[in-house]
Design an enzyme around this catalytic site. Structure first.
Site, PDB file in Angstrom:
ATOM      1  N   LYS A 127     -33.738  -5.656  54.166  1.00  0.00           N
ATOM      2  CA  LYS A 127     -33.802  -6.643  55.246  1.00  0.00           C
ATOM      3  C   LYS A 127     -35.229  -7.183  55.431  1.00  0.00           C
ATOM      4  O   LYS A 127     -35.415  -8.369  55.706  1.00  0.00           O
ATOM      5  CB  LYS A 127     -33.265  -6.037  56.541  1.00  0.00           C
ATOM      6  CG  LYS A 127     -31.749  -5.843  56.543  1.00  0.00           C
ATOM      7  CD  LYS A 127     -31.023  -7.132  56.192  1.00  0.00           C
ATOM      8  CE  LYS A 127     -29.598  -7.175  56.675  1.00  0.00           C
ATOM      9  NZ  LYS A 127     -28.894  -8.398  56.215  1.00  0.00           N
ATOM     10  N   TYR A 186     -31.509  -0.095  53.482  1.00  0.00           N
ATOM     11  CA  TYR A 186     -31.151  -1.281  54.276  1.00  0.00           C
ATOM     12  C   TYR A 186     -32.403  -1.936  54.883  1.00  0.00           C
ATOM     13  O   TYR A 186     -32.571  -3.156  54.825  1.00  0.00           O
ATOM     14  CB  TYR A 186     -30.175  -0.838  55.369  1.00  0.00           C
ATOM     15  CG  TYR A 186     -29.687  -1.920  56.295  1.00  0.00           C
ATOM     16  CD1 TYR A 186     -28.691  -2.804  55.903  1.00  0.00           C
ATOM     17  CD2 TYR A 186     -30.205  -2.051  57.588  1.00  0.00           C
ATOM     18  CE1 TYR A 186     -28.232  -3.795  56.772  1.00  0.00           C
ATOM     19  CE2 TYR A 186     -29.754  -3.024  58.454  1.00  0.00           C
ATOM     20  CZ  TYR A 186     -28.758  -3.888  58.046  1.00  0.00           C
ATOM     21  OH  TYR A 186     -28.312  -4.862  58.909  1.00  0.00           O
TER      22      TYR A 186
END
Ligand code: NAD
Length: 307
Positions: free
Chosen positions: A176, A172
């Site tokens: 991001k 993640y």
């Protein structure tokens, strides 16, 4: 008259949480909104029983706004193309893309599976690319033909991966951080078409953060005193999205952390002029070792701080 009158917007992952708040506010400000959501669970698996996108459309219609539901998977390149076509065919244009859809598949690296890595990169990073790429395929011929485009893309990054290294979120955080960089590069490229690109790093109480173990989850689940500012309400993130979406806004290539009470710029990657080791001759490992500690500094394990 609303600040987004005449604008057509796509909001991905708009059936719940932040995306829902963005879609409701954009519609209240006069935009016609394509409410995209495939109705997935937090890890991205699709239960198929719910239709959160349609529920948000009904809320918008009940409040006098204009919206249509869409159930494409943003990680599908063709699906992103159909999503752009839906906006253009239903509402006659496209001016605002809010890339918001997201999932989590947290795992420490020694246990993270290839599927957990791929799924997170697919929804976040590829999903952002796919929709921007398909929207640019719509905008580019317009710009080339001399039609003013004035479009705005708002991407969604996170503290995780940008200024916070959260163990368990290598997939993640990497996605991001890449989205933040993608936004800056895309802004540099797409300005000539009349397309602005920015990214937000929200802080809000949603199923994603409420389920986070440790201090972040506790903070999100904490009750808000009556009358106090609700620092983590998703509705406190959406006004920045509406501002960035507006035709009169000129901001581009920037990344902002946003929650109730605070909007703060996140500085992009930058060289550190005060931490430079220099040499007039070819490097040797010994020379690097000699200069490193004095000039570049070392900490215990080279471990960045966590939340
Ligand atoms: P959420 O789980 O409430 O909402 C995400 C929505 O995206 C869900 O409705 C889900 O069905 C949808 N979705 C997932 N995969 C999809 C796909 N492939 N195609 C279409 N829709 C899909 O989570 P949220 O907290 O509202 O998160 C929204 C965005 O904000 C995410 O990108 C998340 O990573 C980011 N974010 C949130 C926070 C926060 O504080 N809540 C912090 C940093 C970043």
């Amino acid at each position: 008259m609303g600040t987004l009158e005449g604008r057509v917007a796509i909001v991905t992952g708009a059936g719940r949480g932040l995306g829902r708040a963005h879609a409701l506010l954009l519609a209240r400000e006069g935009a016609r909104v394509v409410v995209n959501d495939l109705g997935g669970s937090l890890d991205g698996s699709v239960d198929g029983d719910q239709d959160p996108a349609q529920q948000v459309v009904e809320e918008i219609l009940a409040a006098g706004g204009t919206a249509v539901a869409d159930h494409e998977d943003v990680s599908s390149f063709e699906g992103a193309g159909r999503l752009v076509a839906r906006a253009a065919e239903t509402f006659g244009g496209l001016h605002v893309v809010v890339n918001n859809a997201g999932i989590l598949r947290d795992a420490f690296l020694h246990r993270m599976t290839e599927a957990e890595w791929d799924a997170v990169i697919a929804v976040h990073l590829k999903g952002h690319f796919a929709l921007v790429r398909q929207a640019v395929a719509y905008w580019q011929p317009l710009a080339k033909a001399g039609t003013p485009v004035n479009a705005s893309v708002i991407n969604t990054t996170s503290a995780s991966g940008t200024y916070l290294a959260l163990p368990g979120q290598a997939n993640y955080g990497a996605a991001k951080a890449a989205i933040a960089s993608f936004s800056i590069v895309a802004a540099a490229e797409l300005g000539r078409l009349g397309v602005r690109v920015n990214a937000i790093s929200p802080g809000a109480r949603t199923r994603m953060t409420e389920s986070t173990p440790g201090p972040i989850g506790e903070l999100m689940r904490a009750p808000v005193a009556p009358g106090a500012l609700d620092e983590f309400s998703p509705e406190n993130v959406s006004p920045l999205v509406a501002y960035l979406a507006a035709e009169s806004t000129t901001v581009t290539g920037r990344v902002f952390a946003v929650r109730g009470g605070e909007i703060q710029e996140i500085s992009p990657w930058a060289l550190s002029p005060e931490r430079v080791l220099r040499s007039d001759v070819d490097w040797t490992p010994q020379q690097v070792a000699e200069g490193f500690e004095a000039v570049l500094g070392v900490d215990d394990l080279g471990t960045p701080a966590t939340a």
